[in-house]
Design an enzyme around this catalytic site. Structure first.
Site, PDB file in Angstrom:
ATOM      1  N   LYS A 151      81.502  47.115  63.821  1.00  0.00           N
ATOM      2  CA  LYS A 151      81.894  47.822  65.050  1.00  0.00           C
ATOM      3  C   LYS A 151      82.547  46.882  66.063  1.00  0.00           C
ATOM      4  O   LYS A 151      83.610  47.175  66.600  1.00  0.00           O
ATOM      5  CB  LYS A 151      80.669  48.478  65.720  1.00  0.00           C
ATOM      6  CG  LYS A 151      79.955  49.502  64.884  1.00  0.00           C
ATOM      7  CD  LYS A 151      78.873  50.228  65.685  1.00  0.00           C
ATOM      8  CE  LYS A 151      77.756  49.319  66.154  1.00  0.00           C
ATOM      9  NZ  LYS A 151      76.892  48.791  65.094  1.00  0.00           N
ATOM     10  N   ARG A 171      72.857  35.022  66.448  1.00  0.00           N
ATOM     11  CA  ARG A 171      72.083  35.926  67.285  1.00  0.00           C
ATOM     12  C   ARG A 171      70.628  35.908  66.843  1.00  0.00           C
ATOM     13  O   ARG A 171      70.341  35.852  65.651  1.00  0.00           O
ATOM     14  CB  ARG A 171      72.641  37.344  67.129  1.00  0.00           C
ATOM     15  CG  ARG A 171      73.688  37.690  68.138  1.00  0.00           C
ATOM     16  CD  ARG A 171      74.363  38.988  67.830  1.00  0.00           C
ATOM     17  NE  ARG A 171      73.467  40.132  67.732  1.00  0.00           N
ATOM     18  CZ  ARG A 171      73.889  41.395  67.692  1.00  0.00           C
ATOM     19  NH1 ARG A 171      75.184  41.665  67.764  1.00  0.00           N
ATOM     20  NH2 ARG A 171      73.033  42.384  67.584  1.00  0.00           N
ATOM     21  N   ARG A 209      66.494  46.540  62.179  1.00  0.00           N
ATOM     22  CA  ARG A 209      67.625  47.187  62.861  1.00  0.00           C
ATOM     23  C   ARG A 209      68.291  48.223  61.958  1.00  0.00           C
ATOM     24  O   ARG A 209      68.728  49.281  62.425  1.00  0.00           O
ATOM     25  CB  ARG A 209      68.637  46.127  63.309  1.00  0.00           C
ATOM     26  CG  ARG A 209      68.096  45.301  64.468  1.00  0.00           C
ATOM     27  CD  ARG A 209      68.876  44.024  64.666  1.00  0.00           C
ATOM     28  NE  ARG A 209      70.248  44.258  65.017  1.00  0.00           N
ATOM     29  CZ  ARG A 209      71.249  43.413  64.738  1.00  0.00           C
ATOM     30  NH1 ARG A 209      71.004  42.296  64.079  1.00  0.00           N
ATOM     31  NH2 ARG A 209      72.453  43.693  65.124  1.00  0.00           N
TER      32      ARG A 209
HETATM   33  P1  AMP Z   1      74.299  45.504  69.113  1.00  0.00           P
HETATM   34  O1  AMP Z   1      74.949  44.273  69.634  1.00  0.00           O
HETATM   35  O2  AMP Z   1      75.116  46.737  69.330  1.00  0.00           O
HETATM   36  O3  AMP Z   1      73.838  45.359  67.685  1.00  0.00           O
HETATM   37  O4  AMP Z   1      72.972  45.722  69.999  1.00  0.00           O
HETATM   38  C1  AMP Z   1      71.945  44.769  70.013  1.00  0.00           C
HETATM   39  C2  AMP Z   1      70.635  45.405  70.443  1.00  0.00           C
HETATM   40  O5  AMP Z   1      70.746  45.903  71.785  1.00  0.00           O
HETATM   41  C3  AMP Z   1      70.175  46.596  69.624  1.00  0.00           C
HETATM   42  O6  AMP Z   1      69.512  46.208  68.427  1.00  0.00           O
HETATM   43  C4  AMP Z   1      69.244  47.304  70.618  1.00  0.00           C
HETATM   44  O7  AMP Z   1      68.005  46.641  70.721  1.00  0.00           O
HETATM   45  C5  AMP Z   1      69.981  47.097  71.932  1.00  0.00           C
HETATM   46  N1  AMP Z   1      70.925  48.204  72.192  1.00  0.00           N
HETATM   47  C6  AMP Z   1      72.303  48.140  72.218  1.00  0.00           C
HETATM   48  N2  AMP Z   1      72.831  49.352  72.465  1.00  0.00           N
HETATM   49  C7  AMP Z   1      71.793  50.215  72.592  1.00  0.00           C
HETATM   50  C8  AMP Z   1      71.686  51.613  72.832  1.00  0.00           C
HETATM   51  N3  AMP Z   1      72.777  52.393  72.962  1.00  0.00           N
HETATM   52  N4  AMP Z   1      70.449  52.155  72.905  1.00  0.00           N
HETATM   53  C9  AMP Z   1      69.351  51.402  72.783  1.00  0.00           C
HETATM   54  N5  AMP Z   1      69.360  50.086  72.531  1.00  0.00           N
HETATM   55  C10 AMP Z   1      70.575  49.482  72.435  1.00  0.00           C
END
Ligand code: AMP
Length: 209
Positions: free
Chosen positions: A13, A155, A166
Site C-alpha cells: 500500500k 519497523r 497484524r
Molecule cells: P501501517 O503503517 O498502515 O501498517 O500501520 C501501522 C499500525 O498503526 C497498525 O498495525 C495499527 O496498529 C495502527 N493503525 C494504522 N492505521 C490504523 C487504523 N486505520 N485503525 C487502527 N489502527 C491503525
C-alpha cells in the site's frame, strides 16, 4: 480523486501510494505514518498507540477517525487524496462515508506467506523516509540509505511475531471492507504478488478506466 487503498500488511500500500500521489498530484494520508510520528514525538496519542501498534493490534476507531477527520480538511487535500491504512474496520468505513464521497477503492491482495516474508525483509530510512526490501528492492549498500547515507532501520512491528498478529488482525477486522466496498460498486482488486511496476500499471489502468 478520492481513493482508498486496502491490503494486508506489506501488500504494498505505502509503495503504491507514493507512486500514485506523484502520478495524480494528490495528497498521501498514511494513518500508520501519522501514528509513528506521534510515537516518535512521545505525545499522549503516541504513548497510547505505541504498545497496541507493537503488538499488531488496532488503535481505537474513535481516535483514528478524529485524526483523519482533521487531516482531510488540510489544503493539500483539496485536489484529492489517497488514504493508505484507513479505513481498517467497517466502523471506520461507515464514518468515512459521512465525511467524503470516495471515487475508488483499490484492494491489493496477496497470500499471507508472501506478506509475512516481505514484511520481515522491510527496511526504511529514519531520516528521509525512503523504503527498501531486502527481497526485491535492496539498498545498494546493505543497511545504508541510497538517497542520504543514513543507517536503515526496521519497523518494530515488522517482526515475525507482530507480523503474524497484524495479518490476523487484517483478516478479522479489515477484510470485511472488501465486501463492504464491493457492494458499493467502487472496489477493484489488483494482484499484489506482481512486480512493483506491474502493480502500479494495473492500478492506474483501473483508475483511469
Ligand atoms: P501501517 O503503517 O498502515 O501498517 O500501520 C501501522 C499500525 O498503526 C497498525 O498495525 C495499527 O496498529 C495502527 N493503525 C494504522 N492505521 C490504523 C487504523 N486505520 N485503525 C487502527 N489502527 C491503525
Amino acid at each position: 480523486m478520492k481513493l482508498v487503498l486496502i491490503g494486508a500488511p506489506a501488500a504494498g500500500k505505502g509503495t503504491q501510494a507514493a507512486r500514485l500521489v506523484e502520478h495524480y498530484g494528490i495528497a498521501h494520508i498514511s494513518t500508520g505514518d501519522m501514528l509513528r510520528e506521534e510515537v516518535a514525538k512521545g505525545t499522549e496519542l503516541g504513548n497510547q498507540a505505541k504498545s497496541i501498534m507493537a503488538a499488531g493490534g488496532l488503535v481505537s476507531d474513535e481516535l483514528i477517525i478524529a485524526i483523519v477527520q482533521e487531516r482531510i480538511k488540510k489544503d493539500d487535500c483539496a485536489k484529492g487524496f489517497i488514504l493508505d491504512g484507513f479505513p481498517r474496520t467497517v466502523v471506520q468505513a461507515e464514518k468515512l462515508e459521512d465525511m467524503v464521497k470516495l471515487d475508488h477503492v483499490v484492494y491489493i491482495s496477496a497470500p499471507d506467506e508472501v506478506m509475512l516474508e516481505r514484511l520481515t525483509a522491510r527496511e526504511s530510512c529514519p531520516k528521509c523516509g525512503a523504503t527498501y526490501n531486502k527481497l526485491f528492492l535492496p539498498a545498494k549498500v546493505a543497511g545504508v540509505c541510497d538517497k542520504c547515507g543514513e543507517a536503515l532501520t526496521q519497523r518494530k512491528d515488522d517482526t515475525v511475531e507482530a507480523g503474524k498478529a497484524r495479518i490476523a488482525t487484517f483478516h478479522e477486522q479489515s477484510e470485511p471492507l472488501v465486501d463492504f466496498y464491493k457492494k458499493k460498486g467502487i472496489l477493484f482488486e489488483v494482484d499484489g504478488t506482481q512486480a512493483i511496476d506491474e502493480i502500479t500499471k494495473a492500478i492506474i489502468a483501473g483508475l483511469d478506466k
